[in-house]
Design a protein around this motif. Structure first.
Motif, PDB file in Angstrom:
ATOM      1  N   ALA A   1       0.832  -1.201   0.000  1.00 30.43           N
ATOM      2  CA  ALA A   1       0.000   0.000   0.000  1.00 30.43           C
ATOM      3  C   ALA A   1       0.867   1.252   0.000  1.00 30.43           C
ATOM      4  O   ALA A   1       0.555   2.248  -0.675  1.00 30.43           O
ATOM      5  CB  ALA A   1      -0.926   0.002   1.208  1.00 30.43           C
ATOM      6  N   ASN A   2       1.967   1.214   0.727  1.00 29.09           N
ATOM      7  CA  ASN A   2       2.867   2.362   0.777  1.00 29.09           C
ATOM      8  C   ASN A   2       3.475   2.649  -0.591  1.00 29.09           C
ATOM      9  O   ASN A   2       3.538   3.805  -1.027  1.00 29.09           O
ATOM     10  CB  ASN A   2       3.975   2.098   1.797  1.00 29.09           C
ATOM     11  CG  ASN A   2       5.001   3.203   1.828  1.00 29.09           C
ATOM     12  OD1 ASN A   2       4.701   4.325   2.199  1.00 29.09           O
ATOM     13  ND2 ASN A   2       6.221   2.890   1.424  1.00 29.09           N
ATOM     14  N   ALA A   3       3.922   1.601  -1.285  1.00 23.27           N
ATOM     15  CA  ALA A   3       4.513   1.775  -2.611  1.00 23.27           C
ATOM     16  C   ALA A   3       3.493   2.317  -3.605  1.00 23.27           C
ATOM     17  O   ALA A   3       3.798   3.224  -4.402  1.00 23.27           O
ATOM     18  CB  ALA A   3       5.087   0.448  -3.103  1.00 23.27           C
ATOM     19  N   ALA A   4       2.272   1.785  -3.565  1.00 21.73           N
ATOM     20  CA  ALA A   4       1.226   2.249  -4.485  1.00 21.73           C
ATOM     21  C   ALA A   4       0.812   3.682  -4.165  1.00 21.73           C
ATOM     22  O   ALA A   4       0.604   4.497  -5.072  1.00 21.73           O
ATOM     23  CB  ALA A   4       0.022   1.321  -4.418  1.00 21.73           C
ATOM     24  N   THR A   5       0.704   3.985  -2.870  1.00 24.57           N
ATOM     25  CA  THR A   5       0.323   5.337  -2.465  1.00 24.57           C
ATOM     26  C   THR A   5       1.386   6.343  -2.879  1.00 24.57           C
ATOM     27  O   THR A   5       1.069   7.431  -3.366  1.00 24.57           O
ATOM     28  CB  THR A   5       0.118   5.397  -0.939  1.00 24.57           C
ATOM     29  OG1 THR A   5      -0.915   4.483  -0.571  1.00 24.57           O
ATOM     30  CG2 THR A   5      -0.283   6.797  -0.503  1.00 24.57           C
ATOM     31  N   TRP A   6       2.654   5.982  -2.709  1.00 24.11           N
ATOM     32  CA  TRP A   6       3.751   6.876  -3.090  1.00 24.11           C
ATOM     33  C   TRP A   6       3.658   7.252  -4.565  1.00 24.11           C
ATOM     34  O   TRP A   6       3.911   8.396  -4.935  1.00 24.11           O
ATOM     35  CB  TRP A   6       5.082   6.190  -2.800  1.00 24.11           C
ATOM     36  CG  TRP A   6       6.282   6.978  -3.226  1.00 24.11           C
ATOM     37  CD1 TRP A   6       6.896   7.985  -2.535  1.00 24.11           C
ATOM     38  CD2 TRP A   6       7.023   6.820  -4.445  1.00 24.11           C
ATOM     39  NE1 TRP A   6       7.963   8.464  -3.248  1.00 24.11           N
ATOM     40  CE2 TRP A   6       8.070   7.774  -4.419  1.00 24.11           C
ATOM     41  CE3 TRP A   6       6.907   5.971  -5.552  1.00 24.11           C
ATOM     42  CZ2 TRP A   6       8.979   7.893  -5.467  1.00 24.11           C
ATOM     43  CZ3 TRP A   6       7.812   6.093  -6.588  1.00 24.11           C
ATOM     44  CH2 TRP A   6       8.837   7.041  -6.538  1.00 24.11           C
ATOM     45  N   GLN A   7       3.261   6.300  -5.398  1.00 20.06           N
ATOM     46  CA  GLN A   7       3.205   6.568  -6.832  1.00 20.06           C
ATOM     47  C   GLN A   7       1.977   7.368  -7.232  1.00 20.06           C
ATOM     48  O   GLN A   7       2.040   8.209  -8.144  1.00 20.06           O
ATOM     49  CB  GLN A   7       3.239   5.261  -7.614  1.00 20.06           C
ATOM     50  CG  GLN A   7       3.312   5.485  -9.124  1.00 20.06           C
ATOM     51  CD  GLN A   7       3.286   4.192  -9.897  1.00 20.06           C
ATOM     52  OE1 GLN A   7       2.951   3.135  -9.357  1.00 20.06           O
ATOM     53  NE2 GLN A   7       3.643   4.256 -11.166  1.00 20.06           N
ATOM     54  N   TRP A   8       0.852   7.154  -6.566  1.00 17.24           N
ATOM     55  CA  TRP A   8      -0.409   7.731  -7.030  1.00 17.24           C
ATOM     56  C   TRP A   8      -0.876   8.937  -6.241  1.00 17.24           C
ATOM     57  O   TRP A   8      -1.811   9.625  -6.662  1.00 17.24           O
ATOM     58  CB  TRP A   8      -1.500   6.659  -7.006  1.00 17.24           C
ATOM     59  CG  TRP A   8      -1.323   5.669  -8.100  1.00 17.24           C
ATOM     60  CD1 TRP A   8      -0.684   4.460  -8.026  1.00 17.24           C
ATOM     61  CD2 TRP A   8      -1.745   5.802  -9.460  1.00 17.24           C
ATOM     62  NE1 TRP A   8      -0.694   3.833  -9.239  1.00 17.24           N
ATOM     63  CE2 TRP A   8      -1.343   4.635 -10.152  1.00 17.24           C
ATOM     64  CE3 TRP A   8      -2.430   6.794 -10.159  1.00 17.24           C
ATOM     65  CZ2 TRP A   8      -1.605   4.443 -11.497  1.00 17.24           C
ATOM     66  CZ3 TRP A   8      -2.688   6.600 -11.505  1.00 17.24           C
ATOM     67  CH2 TRP A   8      -2.282   5.443 -12.158  1.00 17.24           C
ATOM     68  N   ILE A   9      -0.265   9.223  -5.112  1.00 16.82           N
ATOM     69  CA  ILE A   9      -0.748  10.334  -4.289  1.00 16.82           C
ATOM     70  C   ILE A   9      -0.602  11.664  -5.022  1.00 16.82           C
ATOM     71  O   ILE A   9      -1.451  12.550  -4.919  1.00 16.82           O
ATOM     72  CB  ILE A   9      -0.014  10.365  -2.928  1.00 16.82           C
ATOM     73  CG1 ILE A   9      -0.724  11.300  -1.960  1.00 16.82           C
ATOM     74  CG2 ILE A   9       1.453  10.750  -3.097  1.00 16.82           C
ATOM     75  CD1 ILE A   9      -0.203  11.208  -0.545  1.00 16.82           C
ATOM     76  N   GLY A  10       0.474  11.797  -5.797  1.00 20.38           N
ATOM     77  CA  GLY A  10       0.668  13.036  -6.553  1.00 20.38           C
ATOM     78  C   GLY A  10      -0.358  13.217  -7.652  1.00 20.38           C
ATOM     79  O   GLY A  10      -0.790  14.340  -7.943  1.00 20.38           O
ATOM     80  N   TYR A  11      -0.760  12.113  -8.264  1.00 20.51           N
ATOM     81  CA  TYR A  11      -1.785  12.169  -9.320  1.00 20.51           C
ATOM     82  C   TYR A  11      -3.105  12.674  -8.753  1.00 20.51           C
ATOM     83  O   TYR A  11      -3.737  13.573  -9.322  1.00 20.51           O
ATOM     84  CB  TYR A  11      -1.942  10.774  -9.918  1.00 20.51           C
ATOM     85  CG  TYR A  11      -2.986  10.661 -11.005  1.00 20.51           C
ATOM     86  CD1 TYR A  11      -2.677  11.005 -12.316  1.00 20.51           C
ATOM     87  CD2 TYR A  11      -4.267  10.207 -10.723  1.00 20.51           C
ATOM     88  CE1 TYR A  11      -3.628  10.911 -13.326  1.00 20.51           C
ATOM     89  CE2 TYR A  11      -5.220  10.106 -11.719  1.00 20.51           C
ATOM     90  CZ  TYR A  11      -4.899  10.455 -13.019  1.00 20.51           C
ATOM     91  OH  TYR A  11      -5.840  10.361 -14.008  1.00 20.51           O
ATOM     92  N   ASN A  12      -3.509  12.106  -7.614  1.00 20.77           N
ATOM     93  CA  ASN A  12      -4.754  12.556  -6.990  1.00 20.77           C
ATOM     94  C   ASN A  12      -4.636  13.992  -6.501  1.00 20.77           C
ATOM     95  O   ASN A  12      -5.608  14.769  -6.556  1.00 20.77           O
ATOM     96  CB  ASN A  12      -5.118  11.633  -5.829  1.00 20.77           C
ATOM     97  CG  ASN A  12      -5.595  10.275  -6.299  1.00 20.77           C
ATOM     98  OD1 ASN A  12      -6.003  10.118  -7.445  1.00 20.77           O
ATOM     99  ND2 ASN A  12      -5.525   9.284  -5.432  1.00 20.77           N
ATOM    100  N   MET A  13      -3.446  14.342  -6.006  1.00 22.62           N
ATOM    101  CA  MET A  13      -3.240  15.706  -5.533  1.00 22.62           C
ATOM    102  C   MET A  13      -3.438  16.722  -6.653  1.00 22.62           C
ATOM    103  O   MET A  13      -4.034  17.782  -6.449  1.00 22.62           O
ATOM    104  CB  MET A  13      -1.839  15.836  -4.942  1.00 22.62           C
ATOM    105  CG  MET A  13      -1.575  17.174  -4.246  1.00 22.62           C
ATOM    106  SD  MET A  13      -1.046  18.515  -5.352  1.00 22.62           S
ATOM    107  CE  MET A  13       0.570  17.929  -5.838  1.00 22.62           C
ATOM    108  N   VAL A  14      -2.958  16.403  -7.849  1.00 23.77           N
ATOM    109  CA  VAL A  14      -3.114  17.309  -8.981  1.00 23.77           C
ATOM    110  C   VAL A  14      -4.595  17.489  -9.329  1.00 23.77           C
ATOM    111  O   VAL A  14      -5.044  18.596  -9.646  1.00 23.77           O
ATOM    112  CB  VAL A  14      -2.322  16.793 -10.193  1.00 23.77           C
ATOM    113  CG1 VAL A  14      -2.694  17.555 -11.454  1.00 23.77           C
ATOM    114  CG2 VAL A  14      -0.829  16.909  -9.940  1.00 23.77           C
TER     115      VAL A  14
END
Length: 204
Positions: A72-85
């Motif tokens: 979950a940490n690895a997936a969140t690290w990759q996608w958190i910026g996408y959702n943030m944008v």
């Protein structure tokens, strides 16, 4: 959401820099990101684990009780910026006069974020929830890479891994096709549920 609100805050500085810094992990291919994190989770290779060991902390991120968190940490690290944008773009569309009116009424940054900004970007919240839910059932890169590092992850840990094993290891293409169809139905059902409840929430 928290990152988007921080970047959108009137107190934030170097907004362009933080937008880019938060989005950069998403620019890394998923497989490469999973490989990098797999090495960061390995004792002897990970500077994080070496740092923790200095203080006597004994934590195995690839153990059976922590491997789900590690994925979950690895997936969140990759996608958190996408959702943030997505959230940040929605926040930029909030009428400035509405925010100014909230300030005139005496609302602080937290009050404005909770009572003005969040209710006005409900559509983006529903959209990111939909993307996250559908993406979660398609998880493949992280568990497939960590499977070689941890015995706690089976070859059929996620639906997509099950389909992959059925098609390319067992060569049971009928089973793989049926599982793929069921996964598509599950994705459609999730989309329907999230969209339905999201629309009700937006009208509330």
């Amino acid at each position: 959401m928290a990152l988007a609100l921080l970047v959108d805050s009137t107190l934030a500085r170097a907004k362009r820099f933080f937008q880019l810094a938060h989005f950069l992990p998403h620019a890394v291919p998923g497989l490469i990101a999973a490989l990098v994190w797999s090495f960061l989770y390995m004792p002897g290779f990970s500077p994080v684990l070496d740092f923790l060991s200095v203080f006597g902390a004994d934590w195995d991120p690839l153990g059976s009780d922590a491997v789900v968190f590690s994925m979950a940490n690895a997936a969140t690290w990759q996608w958190i910026g996408y959702n943030m944008v997505i959230f940040y773009a929605a926040l930029q569309a909030v009428p400035r006069e509405t925010l100014e009116a909230a300030v005139v009424d005496g609302a602080g940054e937290l009050r404005t974020a909770w009572s003005v900004k969040l209710p006005m970007i409900r559509s983006s919240v529903v959209l990111t929830t939909l993307f996250t839910a559908v993406g979660a059932i398609q998880l493949f890169n992280e568990p497939e890479v960590l499977r070689s590092r941890s015995s706690a992850v089976s070859t059929e840990w996620s639906p997509v891994m099950f389909i992959y094993q059925a098609a390319f290891t067992k060569h049971d293409y009928g089973l793989a096709a049926a599982a793929s169809l069921l996964l598509a139905v599950l994705g459609a059902a999730l989309s329907f549920v999230i969209t339905t409840f999201g629309n009700r929430w937006k009208k509330a």
